[in-house]
Motif scaffolding. Structure first.
Motif, PDB file in Angstrom:
ATOM      1  N   ARG A 164       0.837  -1.200   0.000  1.00  0.00           N
ATOM      2  CA  ARG A 164       0.000   0.000   0.000  1.00  0.00           C
ATOM      3  C   ARG A 164       0.876   1.255   0.000  1.00  0.00           C
ATOM      4  N   ARG A 165       1.903   1.234   0.845  1.00  0.00           N
ATOM      5  CA  ARG A 165       2.799   2.387   0.952  1.00  0.00           C
ATOM      6  C   ARG A 165       3.528   2.633  -0.376  1.00  0.00           C
ATOM      7  N   GLU A 168       1.201   4.463  -2.566  1.00  0.00           N
ATOM      8  CA  GLU A 168       1.049   5.848  -2.095  1.00  0.00           C
ATOM      9  C   GLU A 168       2.255   6.693  -2.490  1.00  0.00           C
ATOM     10  N   LEU A 169       3.450   6.104  -2.308  1.00  0.00           N
ATOM     11  CA  LEU A 169       4.680   6.828  -2.661  1.00  0.00           C
ATOM     12  C   LEU A 169       4.691   7.167  -4.150  1.00  0.00           C
ATOM     13  N   GLN A 171       2.222   7.494  -6.115  1.00  0.00           N
ATOM     14  CA  GLN A 171       1.203   8.477  -6.439  1.00  0.00           C
ATOM     15  C   GLN A 171       1.577   9.877  -5.910  1.00  0.00           C
ATOM     16  N   ASP A 172       2.008   9.931  -4.642  1.00  0.00           N
ATOM     17  CA  ASP A 172       2.254  11.218  -4.001  1.00  0.00           C
ATOM     18  C   ASP A 172       3.561  11.868  -4.461  1.00  0.00           C
ATOM     19  N   ALA A 192      -3.159  -1.940  -6.461  1.00  0.00           N
ATOM     20  CA  ALA A 192      -3.586  -0.554  -6.675  1.00  0.00           C
ATOM     21  C   ALA A 192      -5.029  -0.525  -7.168  1.00  0.00           C
ATOM     22  N   MET A 196      -7.164  -0.350  -3.700  1.00  0.00           N
ATOM     23  CA  MET A 196      -7.100   1.082  -3.471  1.00  0.00           C
ATOM     24  C   MET A 196      -7.888   1.885  -4.505  1.00  0.00           C
ATOM     25  N   ILE A 198      -7.076   2.577  -7.450  1.00  0.00           N
ATOM     26  CA  ILE A 198      -6.220   3.472  -8.246  1.00  0.00           C
ATOM     27  C   ILE A 198      -5.865   2.773  -9.553  1.00  0.00           C
TER      28      ILE A 198
END
Lengths: 434, 143
Positions: A164-165, A168-169, A171-172, A192, A196, A198
């Motif tokens: 998950r992280r 997120e990384l 994406q962010d 993803a 999530m 995504i």
């Protein structure tokens, strides 16, 4: 785009000269500093000065993974520990691990070949590179890290796991380059999407370097489609240096092997004979510049072939095909090399489900015969003899297409084939050759 | 008016038929009719039993690959030409017989034949129009 244009486009003649000079030096170095090599050379009366041409390399005995385990931990080290700056180790799934020590110069070489690899796939200092290979004793994480440092890209040292992280990384932070195993890349895409919500293709990824396990062209297409990136093949192994031994350029037509540092040969895994260019066999590597643990003719067990001809990217270094098997799994039938996974893939294509099968080799009349026993799953079982016969014929045809020789397929009941703990025993050799 | 038949994949190996039949016998399943189609490597055991679902469960638990398919059970006059009469109807209806086999017991004066054709629905219609007796699952269970 090159990292080291002069070296990467060196003419074949100049490259051979350089290789020979380096080979002579490393052979003498290994002989003088590592008792293991000295013992092997002395046993067959070989002297370092007997190596006069590149072809003479074939007189040098092979080094195997088992040899390295025997001298655990530091028996192969050619320098005192004070010169060793970093230690890596391959996992010891089948015995003691193999330990490798890197001198300052070795780390420089590693950085160099990884920088070349990244630039080869189009990475620049503008990129944000997420390294999702494990950091630690495993060479994946740090190998990419050193290369990315040299290139000047922005490194996100995510290491492996924590899916998950990772997403997120990406994406962010707007990650543009992903480095991980191909199976993990597919898992990331799935996670993803499913967990999530995504769409992986909405991420900013443009390229990825995938390796450390065998994968297929189909997987490449799938990864590229899911993420909307270009997926490149990376090859390397701890015993040689880690990732960076070979990497694909943007043409994606084979992996350029860093020939100024690693000397490759392709051999017949059974006889040890060097094979002509283009023929499939086991890759054998000699490190031409490594100080910490020089490797002479290391048997990688990886099956590949040289790709003849020049690459349109301008690099002169020889290309190898993607790794298509392990020599331990290889079966030789009527002189043809084949691998259980080829047969497995063919059956999977016909049946659509994970097959249970066994390969039986016999030699009834001085000629090898292959029988493939395939379990009839619920999904393919038909009440009619003609459908089962058609299934059998289809399997025979598909397998023949995949391996190039005729096989006999026998349908057997489910669970009639042995299921040992872990890996199933796929091949029964009744030819009495061993 | 179709009935259920259970088919079992069998390797040509000693004891496999015995093991399959033992598995259903343990569950109290009774066989009404059976046949084996065989090739050099494998065979298909086809059976009409009083409880096909129970038989399937028992066989699968014993590790067999099974399949339940539809067939027709036809009443045929137990006299010369009885079966030919039925087959004529199918022939004229352009229907191809995949296989057929007979019941062990008779039902009254009629022999019972199990039929599988390339078009079961059409077969049922044609036979019913011709007044041929077709057996239902309930009929089979009460035999």
């Amino acid at each position: 785009m090159y990292w080291n244009k002069d070296m990467e486009t060196l003419s074949k003649e100049k490259l051979r000269e350089l290789q020979l000079e380096r080979l002579k030096r490393i052979v003498r170095y290994a002989y003088e500093r590592v008792p293991y090599y000295r013992k092997n050379f002395d046993a067959i009366g070989l002297k370092p000065e007997d190596i006069k041409t590149l072809e003479d390399i074939r007189y040098i005995p092979f080094t195997s993974k088992a040899d390295l385990r025997e001298v655990y931990p530091f028996g192969m080290f050619a320098v005192p520990m004070s010169e060793i700056m970093e230690i890596h180790s391959s996992s010891g799934t089948t015995g003691k691990p193999v330990v490798m020590g890197y001198t300052k110069a070795d780390l420089e070489v590693w950085k160099e070949v990884m920088a070349r690899s990244l630039v080869m796939m189009g990475v620049t200092k503008e990129d944000i590179i997420q390294i999702a290979y494990g950091y630690g004793l495993f060479t994946g994480g740090l190998g990419f890290h050193y290369g990315a440092l040299a290139v000047g890209a922005t490194i996100v040292p995510a290491s492996a796991g924590n899916t998950r992280r990772q997403i997120e990384l990406m994406q962010d932070f707007g990650t543009t380059v992903l480095c991980c195993t191909p199976s993990y890349a597919l898992y990331l895409a799935e996670y993803a999407q499913d967990e999530m919500g995504i769409d992986p293709s909405s991420l900013k990824l443009k390229a990825g370097s995938f390796g450390a396990e065998m994968w297929t062209e189909e997987m490449r297409k799938e990864i590229e489609k899911r993420f909307g990136l270009k997926a490149y093949n990376v090859y390397g192994l701890t015993e040689i240096i880690g990732p960076g031994v070979a990497h694909e350029c943007q043409l994606q037509k084979g992996l350029h092997l860093q020939e100024d540092h690693f000397y490759p040969e392709i051999i017949d895994p059974e006889t040890g004979e060097v094979l002509p260019e283009g023929q499939k066999g086991e890759l054998v590597l000699t490190t031409l510049t490594k100080e910490g643990v020089p490797m002479l003719r290391f048997r990688t067990r990886d099956i590949t072939a040289f790709i003849p001809g020049e690459c349109a990217c301008g690099r002169t270094f020889i290309r190898i095909e993607r790794i298509t098997g392990r020599s331990d799994d290889m079966i030789k039938v009527r002189g043809v090399m084949l691998f259980p996974y080829q047969i497995e893939k063919a059956i999977l294509e016909v049946q659509g489900v994970e097959p249970h099968y066994q390969i039986i080799l016999t030699r009834p009349h001085h000629l090898d015969e292959i029988e493939v026993q395939v379990e009839v799953s619920k999904e393919v079982f038909s009440d009619e003899v003609k459908s089962l016969e058609a299934l059998r014929k289809k399997l025979e045809k598909r397998i023949e297409e995949a391996v190039g020789i005729r096989v006999k397929v026998t349908l057997v009941e489910p669970k009639s084939l042995p299921r040992s703990e872990g890996k199933a025993k796929r091949v029964i050799d009744k030819r009495g050759l061993n | 008016m179709k009935i259920k038949q259970i088919s079992v994949f069998l390797e040509n190996k000693k004891g496999r038929l015995y093991e399959a039949l033992t598995a259903i016998a343990k569950e109290g399943v009774n066989i009404r009719a059976l046949t084996i189609a065989d090739t050099s490597d494998f065979g298909i055991l086809r059976m009409i039993v009083n409880n096909p679902e129970l038989a399937k469960k028992a066989l699968e638990e014993a590790g067999f690959t099974t399949k339940i398919t539809s067939v027709i059970a036809v009443g045929v006059k137990d006299q010369p030409g009885g079966l030919a009469e039925v087959l004529k109807i199918l022939y004229e209806g352009d229907i191809n017989v995949e296989y057929l086999y007979a019941f062990v017991e008779k039902s009254g004066e009629e022999a019972i034949v199990v039929l599988r054709t390339d078009n079961l629905d059409k077969t049922v219609n044609l036979l019913q129009q011709a007044g041929v007796k077709l057996f239902s699952s309930t009929d089979i269970e009460s035999l």
